[in-house]
Design a protein around this motif. Structure first.
Motif, PDB file in Angstrom:
ATOM      1  N   PRO A 385       7.758  12.446   8.367  1.00 34.77           N
ATOM      2  CA  PRO A 385       6.862  12.218   9.508  1.00 34.77           C
ATOM      3  C   PRO A 385       5.497  11.750   9.003  1.00 34.77           C
ATOM      4  O   PRO A 385       5.018  12.230   7.964  1.00 34.77           O
ATOM      5  CB  PRO A 385       6.748  13.600  10.170  1.00 34.77           C
ATOM      6  N   SER A 386       4.877  10.834   9.692  1.00 35.18           N
ATOM      7  CA  SER A 386       3.551  10.348   9.290  1.00 35.18           C
ATOM      8  C   SER A 386       2.534  11.474   9.217  1.00 35.18           C
ATOM      9  O   SER A 386       1.541  11.393   8.480  1.00 35.18           O
ATOM     10  CB  SER A 386       3.056   9.286  10.281  1.00 35.18           C
ATOM     11  N   SER A 387       2.798  12.549   9.974  1.00 39.81           N
ATOM     12  CA  SER A 387       1.845  13.669  10.020  1.00 39.81           C
ATOM     13  C   SER A 387       1.979  14.598   8.804  1.00 39.81           C
ATOM     14  O   SER A 387       1.142  15.481   8.608  1.00 39.81           O
ATOM     15  CB  SER A 387       2.082  14.492  11.291  1.00 39.81           C
ATOM     16  N   ASP A 388       3.025  14.401   7.976  1.00 36.59           N
ATOM     17  CA  ASP A 388       3.241  15.285   6.822  1.00 36.59           C
ATOM     18  C   ASP A 388       2.371  14.815   5.643  1.00 36.59           C
ATOM     19  O   ASP A 388       2.856  14.321   4.621  1.00 36.59           O
ATOM     20  CB  ASP A 388       4.728  15.283   6.441  1.00 36.59           C
ATOM     21  N   GLY A 389       1.060  14.965   5.850  1.00 35.04           N
ATOM     22  CA  GLY A 389       0.102  14.454   4.863  1.00 35.04           C
ATOM     23  C   GLY A 389       0.262  15.063   3.488  1.00 35.04           C
ATOM     24  O   GLY A 389       0.094  14.377   2.470  1.00 35.04           O
ATOM     25  N   LYS A 390       0.631  16.350   3.439  1.00 38.82           N
ATOM     26  CA  LYS A 390       0.725  17.043   2.157  1.00 38.82           C
ATOM     27  C   LYS A 390       1.789  16.401   1.261  1.00 38.82           C
ATOM     28  O   LYS A 390       1.527  16.053   0.108  1.00 38.82           O
ATOM     29  CB  LYS A 390       1.053  18.526   2.390  1.00 38.82           C
ATOM     30  N   ARG A 391       2.990  16.213   1.804  1.00 37.59           N
ATOM     31  CA  ARG A 391       4.082  15.694   0.975  1.00 37.59           C
ATOM     32  C   ARG A 391       3.920  14.189   0.697  1.00 37.59           C
ATOM     33  O   ARG A 391       4.266  13.714  -0.382  1.00 37.59           O
ATOM     34  CB  ARG A 391       5.434  15.988   1.631  1.00 37.59           C
ATOM     35  N   ILE A 392       3.347  13.469   1.636  1.00 43.00           N
ATOM     36  CA  ILE A 392       3.091  12.035   1.408  1.00 43.00           C
ATOM     37  C   ILE A 392       2.072  11.863   0.272  1.00 43.00           C
ATOM     38  O   ILE A 392       2.252  11.041  -0.629  1.00 43.00           O
ATOM     39  CB  ILE A 392       2.595  11.355   2.702  1.00 43.00           C
ATOM     40  N   ALA A 393       1.016  12.683   0.328  1.00 49.27           N
ATOM     41  CA  ALA A 393      -0.019  12.617  -0.719  1.00 49.27           C
ATOM     42  C   ALA A 393       0.588  12.991  -2.073  1.00 49.27           C
ATOM     43  O   ALA A 393       0.259  12.378  -3.109  1.00 49.27           O
ATOM     44  CB  ALA A 393      -1.179  13.552  -0.379  1.00 49.27           C
ATOM     45  N   TRP A 394       1.494  13.973  -2.072  1.00 52.11           N
ATOM     46  CA  TRP A 394       2.112  14.423  -3.318  1.00 52.11           C
ATOM     47  C   TRP A 394       2.931  13.283  -3.941  1.00 52.11           C
ATOM     48  O   TRP A 394       2.847  13.044  -5.154  1.00 52.11           O
ATOM     49  CB  TRP A 394       3.018  15.636  -3.047  1.00 52.11           C
ATOM     50  N   LEU A 395       3.711  12.578  -3.107  1.00 51.10           N
ATOM     51  CA  LEU A 395       4.527  11.472  -3.623  1.00 51.10           C
ATOM     52  C   LEU A 395       3.652  10.390  -4.250  1.00 51.10           C
ATOM     53  O   LEU A 395       3.965   9.857  -5.312  1.00 51.10           O
ATOM     54  CB  LEU A 395       5.379  10.867  -2.498  1.00 51.10           C
ATOM     55  N   HIS A 396       2.534  10.087  -3.601  1.00 54.35           N
ATOM     56  CA  HIS A 396       1.636   9.059  -4.132  1.00 54.35           C
ATOM     57  C   HIS A 396       0.962   9.523  -5.427  1.00 54.35           C
ATOM     58  O   HIS A 396       0.737   8.716  -6.340  1.00 54.35           O
ATOM     59  CB  HIS A 396       0.567   8.693  -3.088  1.00 54.35           C
ATOM     60  N   ALA A 397       0.649  10.822  -5.488  1.00 55.43           N
ATOM     61  CA  ALA A 397      -0.076  11.344  -6.660  1.00 55.43           C
ATOM     62  C   ALA A 397       0.839  11.525  -7.866  1.00 55.43           C
ATOM     63  O   ALA A 397       0.434  11.309  -9.012  1.00 55.43           O
ATOM     64  CB  ALA A 397      -0.747  12.675  -6.316  1.00 55.43           C
ATOM     65  N   HIS A 398       2.105  11.900  -7.611  1.00 57.89           N
ATOM     66  CA  HIS A 398       2.964  12.309  -8.723  1.00 57.89           C
ATOM     67  C   HIS A 398       4.162  11.414  -8.986  1.00 57.89           C
ATOM     68  O   HIS A 398       4.726  11.449 -10.079  1.00 57.89           O
ATOM     69  CB  HIS A 398       3.467  13.738  -8.480  1.00 57.89           C
ATOM     70  N   GLY A 399       4.585  10.648  -7.985  1.00 60.46           N
ATOM     71  CA  GLY A 399       5.735   9.777  -8.183  1.00 60.46           C
ATOM     72  C   GLY A 399       5.290   8.330  -8.331  1.00 60.46           C
ATOM     73  O   GLY A 399       4.119   7.998  -8.181  1.00 60.46           O
ATOM     74  N   ASP A 400       6.261   7.476  -8.646  1.00 61.08           N
ATOM     75  CA  ASP A 400       5.994   6.035  -8.735  1.00 61.08           C
ATOM     76  C   ASP A 400       6.506   5.427  -7.427  1.00 61.08           C
ATOM     77  O   ASP A 400       7.702   5.146  -7.281  1.00 61.08           O
ATOM     78  CB  ASP A 400       6.742   5.464  -9.943  1.00 61.08           C
TER      79      ASP A 400
END
Length: 433
Positions: A385-400
């Motif tokens: 969901p677009s509102s799941d800021g925590k997990r979206i931010a995590w993917l950008h910070a830690h994944g490629d």
């Protein structure tokens, strides 16, 4: 501690006992013993290998050999004799009497070095525990304050038994306290390690025989000022720094204590914990001094200890943690050696050649480490969901993140599709969010 004063002139004797199995040949062991002596600031007046046919329980050496050692000491003004082997308390005391000089064995010498080098609280606790363990059986000889004690009814003028027993009890109590403190330190470090395991950054551990150049490589990669002299046991405590690698935003580099042949039993137990960091690593870089004639024997020593730590299951088995062999000190090879070894390294992806001192080959090493850390990564797809800021931010910070696109709506929520490359550790961390 402090049994050995810096600048003391010493005779280094390496016993070569018939029938005993050694990890290194006699000359290599003598060279290592000299390195240990130099590491504690001892001046080597002379050194030699001494063949021992039959071990004498009271002196180790034969009477004629002891007399030769005494004469050599006098000729060279040596005030200290370093015996590269384990001496029983009786052998040590009798040798001191016969030679009229201080005698220190391999265990005592290494303890001196460890005592001087230990920097962290855990390192200091481990050194003190190992030293007390070593001293327990040597109270009669070593504790100078006992020489002033007198037995209640004795008239020999020696140390009083009651005082020695009191000191033994004091040592046992101190050791019990130290073990409790160590257990607490280990628990704390275990918590730190758990926190690191939850963190996204992979850990790369540098291991290797002492003086292989681990700390020099560590300093070159991190810009840190870790002690990196040409000394045995220049570093004792694991040191960690963050570095960036090709394809890896951030990794933690760990420099560990150096390995050594025939490490005294007190120290194997006492320093095992400093190597626990290796078991939690994502990649182990085994740094070898490829210019050393004993490099192959040293490699076997390191692999043996890694096996004891559970990093390697057995001979020929794949290690639980990937291992990259780093052939260091390339600058010390002659042209023929370099050409021959270069062919071996080129044909084996598990080997990389470099000189930590000159920097030659270091960029290639970083590339290889980056490849090995990312090779287990797989491309995965997530719809969030677009509102799941925590997990979206995590993917950008830690994944490629390879691709991000609109994925429509569900139950009134807009969705986003992410195509991300993650290694198994990162995927597990993402799932636990």
């Amino acid at each position: 501690m402090g049994e050995v004063s810096r600048g003391a002139r010493a005779l280094v004797v390496c016993p070569d006992i018939r029938g005993m199995r050694y990890d290194l040949d006699a000359e290599s062991r003598l060279q290592e013993a000299e390195g240990l002596a130099l590491a504690i600031g001892i001046v080597i007046a002379d050194s030699f290998v001494l063949p021992v046919r039959d071990v004498k329980p009271n002196l180790l050496f034969g009477a004629g050999q002891v007399e030769n050692i005494r004469i050599t000491c006098e000729q060279n003004d040596a005030e200290l004799v370093v015996v590269d082997g384990a001496l029983s308390p009786i052998q040590q005391r009798n040798l001191e009497d016969k030679l009229a000089r201080k005698v220190i064995d391999r265990t005592g010498l290494i303890l001196e070095i460890f005592g001087e080098r230990a920097a962290t609280a855990e390192g200091r606790l481990q050194v003190e525990l190992a030293h007390l363990d070593y001293q327990q059986s040597r109270l009669v000889r070593s504790w100078t304050h006992l020489e002033r004690q007198r037995g209640g009814f004795g008239f020999l003028g020696g140390p009083g038994e009651t005082q020695i027993e009191a000191d033994r009890r004091m040592i046992r109590q101190r050791m019990a306290r130290l073990r409790k403190e160590l257990e607490q330190v280990r628990k704390t470090r275990g918590l730190h390690r758990e926190r690191r395991e939850r963190a996204p950054w992979p850990v790369v551990a540098l291991v290797g025989y002492t003086n292989a150049g681990k700390s020099t490589l560590f300093n070159r990669l991190t810009g840190a000022d870790v002690m990196a002299e040409d000394l045995l046991f220049a570093t004792l405590d694991p040191t960690m720094r963050a570095i960036s690698l090709p394809g890896v935003e951030k990794a933690i580099l760990s420099d560990t204590v150096g390995f050594i042949s025939d490490l005294p039993t007190q120290l194997v137990a006492a320093f095992r914990a400093t190597l626990e960091e290796v078991t939690a690593a994502d990649l182990i870089c085994h740094v070898r001094d490829i210019s050393n004639a004993s490099s192959e024997a040293q490699k076997l020593q390191v692999l043996e200890v890694l096996g004891e730590l559970g990093v390697i299951d057995g001979e020929g088995a794949d290690p639980k943690v990937p291992i990259l062999e780093v052939w260091n000190k390339w600058d010390l090879l002659d042209a023929d050696q370099a050409e021959e070894l270069a062919k071996v390294a080129e044909d084996d992806e598990g080997i990389i050649a470099l000189s930590a001192l000159t920097g030659e080959g270091v960029d290639g090493f970083l590339d290889r480490v980056g490849q090995m850390l990312t090779s287990r990564a797989t491309v995965r797809e997530f719809v969030l969901p677009s509102s799941d800021g925590k997990r979206i931010a995590w993917l950008h910070a830690h994944g490629d993140v390879l691709e991000e696109a609109d994925a429509g709506e569900s139950e009134g929520q807009s969705l986003r599709r992410f195509t991300v490359r993650l290694n198994p550790k990162e995927f597990g961390q993402f799932q636990s969010l």
